[in-house]
Design a protein around this motif. Structure first.
Motif: not given
Length: 147
Positions: A62, A65, A103-105, A123, A135
């Motif tokens: 995390q 991100t 990962a994507q925030l 995230t 998540t």
């Protein structure tokens, strides 16, 4: 705090390969006692391919991100005025050494309370097959005198 950040979806991170020694180092750092986090055989006896990361290990991924978020010039996030308010993890499955994670925030909310701002970001962490792993939700508190 820039309210236009609400709903912003950041780029996916480059793949992060979870290393066995990183899992062991993290486990020791957080005083994890589960043998499956330190010993491959113990992990395999529990049905895992390799050592299992402690639940809070997801913060390592995390953070990649959150670095993207902190790099936004007009965000209103001055690091000297930010404290970590809360952290939550919602797992689909544990992280295991050998996982390759992206990962994507997304910024889900920004609230102002007593002159301070509270930014919540989620995230999503996914394995190499694109399957959800965890998540991680962070709430950051930004002191009002940051401007």
């Amino acid at each position: 705090m820039n309210q236009e950040l609400i709903g912003r979806v950041f780029d996916k991170t480059a793949p992060y390969l979870v290393g066995r020694e990183k899992v062991r180092e993290f486990a020791r750092a957080v005083f994890a006692t589960d043998p499956a986090s330190l010993d491959v055989e113990a992990a395999r006896q529990n049905g895992y391919a390799d050592v299992v990361a402690p639940p809070t290990f997801a913060i390592v991924v995390q953070q990649l991100t959150l670095d993207q978020l902190f790099a936004v010039e007009d965000a209103g996030l001055e690091l000297t005025h930010v404290v970590h308010g809360s952290q939550q993890f919602a797992y689909t499955r544990p992280i295991v050494a050998g996982d390759e994670l992206t990962a994507q925030l997304v910024v889900t909310s920004i609230k102002t309370l007593g002159g301070n701002a509270m930014l919540t970001a989620e995230t999503g962490v996914y394995d190499a097959a694109g399957e959800h792993v965890v998540t991680a939700t962070s709430t950051l508190v930004v002191r009002g005198d940051a401007a």
